[in-house]
Design a protein around this motif. Structure first.
Motif, PDB file in Angstrom:
ATOM      1  N   GLN A 196       0.803  -1.227   0.000  1.00  0.00           N
ATOM      2  CA  GLN A 196       0.000   0.000   0.000  1.00  0.00           C
ATOM      3  C   GLN A 196       0.837   1.279   0.000  1.00  0.00           C
ATOM      4  O   GLN A 196       0.378   2.317  -0.485  1.00  0.00           O
ATOM      5  N   THR A 197       2.052   1.210   0.522  1.00  0.00           N
ATOM      6  CA  THR A 197       2.839   2.437   0.705  1.00  0.00           C
ATOM      7  C   THR A 197       3.934   2.644  -0.320  1.00  0.00           C
ATOM      8  O   THR A 197       4.416   3.770  -0.475  1.00  0.00           O
ATOM      9  N   ILE A 198       4.349   1.585  -1.024  1.00  0.00           N
ATOM     10  CA  ILE A 198       5.451   1.719  -1.982  1.00  0.00           C
ATOM     11  C   ILE A 198       4.901   1.580  -3.396  1.00  0.00           C
ATOM     12  O   ILE A 198       4.291   0.564  -3.733  1.00  0.00           O
ATOM     13  N   PRO A 199       5.090   2.588  -4.222  1.00  0.00           N
ATOM     14  CA  PRO A 199       4.537   2.532  -5.585  1.00  0.00           C
ATOM     15  C   PRO A 199       5.247   1.501  -6.454  1.00  0.00           C
ATOM     16  O   PRO A 199       6.405   1.142  -6.204  1.00  0.00           O
ATOM     17  N   ASP A 200       4.552   1.055  -7.490  1.00  0.00           N
ATOM     18  CA  ASP A 200       5.149   0.141  -8.466  1.00  0.00           C
ATOM     19  C   ASP A 200       6.054   0.929  -9.410  1.00  0.00           C
ATOM     20  O   ASP A 200       5.864   2.142  -9.575  1.00  0.00           O
ATOM     21  N   PRO A 201       7.027   0.286 -10.044  1.00  0.00           N
ATOM     22  CA  PRO A 201       7.322  -1.143  -9.958  1.00  0.00           C
ATOM     23  C   PRO A 201       8.140  -1.466  -8.710  1.00  0.00           C
ATOM     24  O   PRO A 201       9.028  -0.702  -8.331  1.00  0.00           O
ATOM     25  N   LYS A 202       7.799  -2.588  -8.100  1.00  0.00           N
ATOM     26  CA  LYS A 202       8.495  -3.017  -6.891  1.00  0.00           C
ATOM     27  C   LYS A 202       9.201  -4.335  -7.167  1.00  0.00           C
ATOM     28  O   LYS A 202       8.650  -5.203  -7.851  1.00  0.00           O
ATOM     29  N   PRO A 203      10.404  -4.524  -6.642  1.00  0.00           N
ATOM     30  CA  PRO A 203      11.053  -5.832  -6.796  1.00  0.00           C
ATOM     31  C   PRO A 203      10.290  -6.886  -5.999  1.00  0.00           C
ATOM     32  O   PRO A 203       9.758  -6.605  -4.919  1.00  0.00           O
ATOM     33  N   PRO A 204      10.169  -8.108  -6.518  1.00  0.00           N
ATOM     34  CA  PRO A 204       9.472  -9.176  -5.796  1.00  0.00           C
ATOM     35  C   PRO A 204      10.093  -9.401  -4.414  1.00  0.00           C
ATOM     36  O   PRO A 204      11.303  -9.277  -4.222  1.00  0.00           O
ATOM     37  N   LEU A 205       9.231  -9.737  -3.466  1.00  0.00           N
ATOM     38  CA  LEU A 205       9.650  -9.939  -2.074  1.00  0.00           C
ATOM     39  C   LEU A 205       9.626 -11.419  -1.715  1.00  0.00           C
ATOM     40  O   LEU A 205       8.641 -12.110  -1.961  1.00  0.00           O
ATOM     41  N   VAL A 206      10.721 -11.876  -1.115  1.00  0.00           N
ATOM     42  CA  VAL A 206      10.784 -13.196  -0.494  1.00  0.00           C
ATOM     43  C   VAL A 206      10.923 -12.952   0.999  1.00  0.00           C
ATOM     44  O   VAL A 206      11.896 -12.327   1.440  1.00  0.00           O
ATOM     45  N   ALA A 207       9.946 -13.404   1.788  1.00  0.00           N
ATOM     46  CA  ALA A 207       9.989 -13.134   3.232  1.00  0.00           C
ATOM     47  C   ALA A 207       9.411 -14.314   3.993  1.00  0.00           C
ATOM     48  O   ALA A 207       8.363 -14.847   3.612  1.00  0.00           O
ATOM     49  N   TYR A 208      10.097 -14.740   5.051  1.00  0.00           N
ATOM     50  CA  TYR A 208       9.580 -15.843   5.861  1.00  0.00           C
ATOM     51  C   TYR A 208      10.282 -15.867   7.216  1.00  0.00           C
ATOM     52  O   TYR A 208      11.359 -15.290   7.415  1.00  0.00           O
ATOM     53  N   ASP A 209       9.626 -16.532   8.160  1.00  0.00           N
ATOM     54  CA  ASP A 209      10.181 -16.796   9.483  1.00  0.00           C
ATOM     55  C   ASP A 209      10.765 -18.204   9.494  1.00  0.00           C
ATOM     56  O   ASP A 209      10.298 -19.089   8.775  1.00  0.00           O
TER      57      ASP A 209
END
Length: 806
Positions: free
Chosen positions: A402-415
């Motif tokens: 919601q806060t960062i405009p496109d284009p955005k790099p794909p996100l890999v995130a995990y615990d």
């Protein structure tokens, strides 16, 4: 923050220089590279003789060693300077001198300079034992004056023994007791040309243009779901599994440098070469900061060693480099300056207790920093105990969206915790996985995750849905495809079904395809051409050939091809369909594997011959065109049909501005010609064919006698032999195959015969990947193809099986 200038990207046509020790294989690789990129090959020996009028030996005997040394370096510099574009330049031993290396260092600012090296044992075959170690030590100086390197892994296909090859199984077995001799250096040619595509930036664009639904055309970070198979250097040094066991176990490999063995740089280069050759998937190169078993290092030592190791990965042309953005700016900028065409995965890993929470604003700032540095992927990983409910990461993703405009790099995130990565897996892409038989203590991050169980879970969660796939046509009851596809579904954790359905009308075809659970179909006669007018979306290849053999539903929410591609494995209404043709690419794959370097295609000289004028003959002609052949002859019993096919491709060549060889002085776009009869002598102005593709069914579909085709012996007198591809496989040894066995044994041993099972297996492999978007377990599918065929032979009991194209 602005990323530093990328210093390792060059003009697309910049000449590529090959340096290295004697015996490293530079001349052979240079020849392969020049043919692949359509460039001139410049060799140092030939250039010296061209400039001085004398060979090196003659110059030394006439002018003396001192004069030769001065002249040699001047010629070397002149060779580089006068061939800055459009060439592959192979350097000889002059590159070992300090002056030459200084010239190469300067040249590497504008051009790729590739250090070629290989196993010590292979180089020892070309050198005296007394000189070996001294020369190898001097050879490593080439790392300092080059900007890329290629490890020329030993290729067993270059062995001189008369080995046999089981085309459909992928392993060395006889075919009906008859030996099939493979071409030399098949693996090396595939490896090196793929490396050149990475260096020149041709790879991704070429794959997308070939087919937007191909698994190679969509990078793992843009797929609907993707998995990274983690392989540690410490494990690869003492593997308890075979390389074949890792096939199709992930969409890419994360190669983790966690160990410092002796001869570290060469060891890493060799393991990289093995991953590329054995698995053929993109590579993520990751350097652990504190290798196992190594002493703790000072910050200065750590930065220096890690920088050297990351530099090595970039020199090897890895697809992705894993960069810790928590390191100091100087370290990060050094990697970014040398990134070349490797994509950057910007990492923020919090490995200990007290890891930065997802709800902390600094996590958002971390992502923004990675974005500003030009990272193609951002990876954020944190160790947790019970302090991070799963919804916190989802909240973070929503806030980022919601806060960062496109284009955005794909996100890999995990615990992750001491028990492994949290499941169900929190990331959609590049999830870490391991082989199911690897010991858990090898890598705690992947302890509980395998590709099979992770992908299977998507179906159990109803994120993906079981679909029905088919082979459709008037004679498909003995198709080998259902067995191959079913085995691949079971391997990959997909609850799809694949069945053969006999049908011959477009109404029945339409009824099957309009089902919400329709996943795709392989098409045989009579649909390949008949369906063309009913498809609004077709691949460039299908349009050029005029036939479709793979049909896919389009279920994307938008009109974007990527959206449709990522909607595979999902049910629903399909208003449009995509048609592709893999007949040609399967034939092309078989040709590339079998043709020898001596017979590699030269557009103005090489001749191809296609037997037949039906749909498969069209695909065969297109495969020859894509291979670069511009002299294609067609023989068919009905000359009018052959002329129609030739006219189709000559007209198409004109629309594409494809130039023919014009040896006969005809139209500038004439690439196809018709042979009127088997008794006609081969046209003298054209070379004898080195590629022959038989598209005549051994058993007729309409009950008429089969085409008992054999080649005139005068057409088979190519001094360098060639390749014969037989598309029929009922019987496996057709009259043409039997004839070629006799020709090879008594007239010319340089001919390679590719039987129909090899081609049909390649067709199934490509269809599986197009339909599912997943890597195919190729070895398994080839084994199933042969076993199913053998089982069918046992069940025939004297009855006849109608040949299917699938």
């Amino acid at each position: 923050m602005t990323p530093p200038k990328n210093e390792r990207v060059f003009e697309a046509n910049a000449s590529i220089v090959l340096v290295g020790c004697r015996g490293a294989g530079k001349r052979t690789l240079g020849f392969m590279g020049a043919l692949h990129l359509r460039r001139r090959l410049v060799t140092e020996d030939h250039y010296f003789e061209k400039v001085t009028g004398l060979s090196r030996g003659e110059y030394i005997s006439r002018q003396g060693k001192e004069s030769f040394a001065r002249q040699d370096i001047e010629v070397f510099k002149r060779m580089l300077d006068s061939n800055r574009t459009g060439c592959i330049i192979e350097c000889g031993m002059s590159s070992l001198s300090s002056e030459a290396q200084e010239a190469l260092r300067e040249y590497s600012k504008t051009n790729p300079v590739v250090y070629i090296h290989r196993e010590k044992e292979q180089i020892a075959r070309y050198l005296d034992a007394a000189d070996l170690q001294q020369l190898l030590t001097a050879d490593e100086k080439h790392r300092e004056c080059s900007n890329f390197e290629y490890y020329n892994l030993f290729d067993p296909s270059n062995q001189g023994t008369a080995r046999t090859s089981g085309p459909a199984s992928g392993i060395n077995t006889p075919v009906n007791g008859q030996p099939v001799r493979p071409s030399k250096l098949l693996n090396t040619r595939e490896d090196f040309t793929r490396f050149l595509d990475i260096v020149t930036g041709r790879g991704a664009t070429k794959a997308w243009l070939e087919s937007p639904f191909s698994v190679n055309s969509i990078p793992p970070e843009f797929r609907s779901y993707s998995y990274a198979l983690r392989l540690r250097l410490s494990y690869l040094m003492d593997m308890d599994l075979e390389w074949e066991d890792f096939e199709a176990r992930g969409d890419c490999v994360e190669f983790i440098i966690d160990h410092w063995p002796e001869d570290l740089m060469n060891t890493i280069a060799r393991q990289m070469a093995l991953i590329r050759r054995k698995l053929g998937v993109p590579i993520i190169y990751h350097v652990e900061e504190n290798p196992r078993g190594e002493r703790r290092r000072t910050e200065e030592e750590k930065n220096a060693m890690d920088a050297d190791l990351l530099e090595l990965g970039l020199r090897l042309g890895v697809d992705y480099i894993s960069l810790d953005l928590q390191r100091d700016d100087a370290f990060v900028n050094q990697v970014l300056r040398h990134r070349g065409r490797s994509k950057i995965i910007g990492n923020f890993w919090y490995m200990g207790f007290g890891a930065l929470p997802w709800q902390d604003e600094r996590q958002l700032e971390n992502y923004k920093r990675a974005q500003s540095l030009g990272c193609e992927v951002v990876r954020m990983v944190r160790f947790c105990t019970n302090d991070s409910p799963a919804h916190l990461l989802e909240d973070f993703k929503q806030r980022l969206q919601q806060t960062i405009p496109d284009p955005k790099p794909p996100l890999v995130a995990y615990d992750f915790s001491v028990l492994g990565v949290r499941t169900p897996l929190q990331s959609r892409i590049l999830n870490p996985v391991k082989h199911p038989d690897m010991e858990n203590e090898r890598d705690h991050l992947a302890t509980v995750s395998t590709y099979y169980h992770s992908f299977e879970l998507l179906f159990r969660q109803f994120l993906l849905e079981p679909l029905q796939f088919y082979v459709l046509g008037s004679n498909v009851s003995y198709s080998l495809s259902p067995a191959m596809h079913t085995a691949a579904y079971d391997f990959s954790g997909m609850p799809h079904t694949f069945q053969d359905v006999t049908c011959s009308t477009l109404d029945r075809l339409n009824q099957i395809c309009l089902s919400d659970s329709f996943g795709g179909a392989c098409l045989t006669a009579p649909f390949k051409v008949a369906i063309m007018p009913h498809l609004k979306v077709k691949s460039h290849h299908a349009t050029a050939i005029g036939a479709v053999n793979v049909l896919l539903p389009l279920r994307g929410k938008t009109s974007a091809i990527l959206d449709h591609a990522n909607s595979r494995n999902k049910a629903g209404t399909a208003k449009e369909f995509f048609g592709d043709n893999t007949d040609w690419s399967s034939i092309l794959t078989c040709l590339r594997r079998a043709i020898s370097p001596r017979n590699y295609v030269q557009p103005s000289k090489t001749t191809g011959l296609v037997i037949g004028a039906g749909g498969m003959a069209r695909a065969a002609i297109y495969a020859l065109i894509q291979l670069g052949c511009r002299n294609i002859f067609i023989y068919n019993r009905t000359v009018e049909n052959a002329e129609k096919v030739a006219r189709h491709f000559n007209e198409w060549a004109a629309t594409q501005s494809i130039q023919g060889s014009r040896l006969s002085g005809g139209s500038p776009h004439e690439i196809c010609r018709v042979l009127p009869s088997l008794s006609a002598p081969w046209p003298r102005i054209y070379q004898l064919p080195t590629m022959v593709i038989s598209c005549v069914p051994a058993i007729s579909a309409d009950g008429n006698p089969p085409a008992d085709f054999e080649m005139p012996l005068d057409w088979l007198r190519s001094p360098t032999g060639g390749v014969v591809v037989e598309l029929a496989y009922e019987p496996l040894v057709t009259p043409l195959v039997a004839q070629m066995h006799a020709v090879r044994d008594h007239m010319s041993p340089s001919w390679v015969v590719v039987d129909g099972l090899e081609v049909v297996a390649e067709m199934a492999i490509e269809a599986f990947e197009l339909m599912t978007g997943r890597m195919a377990p190729k070895r398994l599918m080839k084994e199933v193809c042969r076993k199913t065929w053998e089982m069918q032979q046992q069940q025939r009991q004297g009855g006849e099986i109608t040949m299917s194209s699938y």
